[in-house]
Design an enzyme around this catalytic site. Structure first.
Site, mmCIF file in Angstrom:
data_model
loop_
_atom_site.group_PDB
_atom_site.id
_atom_site.type_symbol
_atom_site.label_atom_id
_atom_site.label_comp_id
_atom_site.label_asym_id
_atom_site.label_seq_id
_atom_site.Cartn_x
_atom_site.Cartn_y
_atom_site.Cartn_z
ATOM 1 N N TYR A 141 123.116 45.277 4.037
ATOM 2 C CA TYR A 141 123.754 45.503 2.741
ATOM 3 C C TYR A 141 122.929 46.396 1.819
ATOM 4 O O TYR A 141 123.189 46.451 0.617
ATOM 5 C CB TYR A 141 124.028 44.157 2.074
ATOM 6 C CG TYR A 141 124.861 43.239 2.929
ATOM 7 C CD1 TYR A 141 126.204 43.517 3.171
ATOM 8 C CD2 TYR A 141 124.296 42.121 3.544
ATOM 9 C CE1 TYR A 141 126.964 42.691 3.980
ATOM 10 C CE2 TYR A 141 125.056 41.294 4.361
ATOM 11 C CZ TYR A 141 126.389 41.581 4.573
ATOM 12 O OH TYR A 141 127.140 40.770 5.389
ATOM 13 N N CYS A 213 127.096 56.623 -15.011
ATOM 14 C CA CYS A 213 126.304 57.634 -14.307
ATOM 15 C C CYS A 213 126.828 59.026 -14.639
ATOM 16 O O CYS A 213 127.978 59.356 -14.298
ATOM 17 C CB CYS A 213 126.347 57.398 -12.810
ATOM 18 S SG CYS A 213 125.467 58.649 -11.847
#
Length: 219
Positions: A141, A213
């Protein structure tokens, strides 16, 4: 208790080549077409399209983000960045293949810029968590961007620096995202392809930081 702790530690550490599972010579079976778009999963892809590859935790929810994005032609989930050839889902879950769960994104650069895909990537998960994503723990992950060509590599690194500055301003930790040239992509089993389209109420562990972002403009 020692046994459980030892297993967890192994999942948080990349395996050495001698520890990795052997895998197999042939690809494992998967779907031939995308469950949503009905386009060929393995191609051939139309001329002029480009590829991107992202790992941001469990690939079920991650893939849905990208197949819903305008300009994306097809997506697929799979395994990349490890040692074991042609791994199965069960094998990757042991942490002994070294692979991350990733999404392959085939997109039209005339309709969606690579930077827009990077923005989706950064904002959809927490890239500061190392070998985990929320409750999903293990090397499988980890956060990763695997790039196709020097231009993608440079843009990915620039976006990481920009997002790191934004995270620092928000009091967040250091980014742990791996950025590297794209390794071989191994298609996951048919059950995992477009999983949340087949199972609308299925598990999705994605959770972003809430920090926006801003992708730097490319020259």
């Amino acid at each position: 208790m020692f046994f459980l702790s030892d297993m967890l530690n192994k999942k948080l550490k990349m395996p050495a080549p001698a520890e990795a599972l052997p895998g197999r010579d042939r690809p494992i079976p998967t779907a031939s077409k995308h469950y949503v778009s009905k386009r060929p999963l393995k191609g051939p892809y139309p001329e002029g399209l480009e590829q991107a590859m992202f790992g941001l935790g469990c690939f079920w929810g991650a893939e849905r983000l990208f197949w819903q994005a305008p300009g994306v032609w097809v997506t697929a989930v799979g395994y990349a960045g490890g040692i074991t050839p042609n791994p199965t889902y069960q094998e990757t879950c042991t942490g002994l293949t070294g692979h991350a769960e990733v999404v392959l994104v085939v997109f039209d650069p005339k309709e969606v810029a690579y930077g827009q895909l990077l923005k989706i990537f950064w904002e959809a998960h927490d890239p500061t968590q190392g070998m985990r994503q929320g409750n999903d723990v293990g090397t499988t992950y980890r956060s990763a961007i695997y790039t196709y060509g020097e231009a993608q590599q440079a843009e990915a690194i620039a976006s990481r620096e920009a997002y790191q500055a934004a995270l620092k301003s928000a009091g967040r930790d250091k980014i742990t995202t791996e950025i590297a040239p794209a390794p071989e992509f191994y298609f996951a089993e048919e059950d995992h392809q477009q999983y949340l389209a087949k199972n609308p109420y299925g598990y999705c562990g994605l959770k972003g930081t809430g920090v926006s972002c801003a992708i730097p403009q490319q020259a």
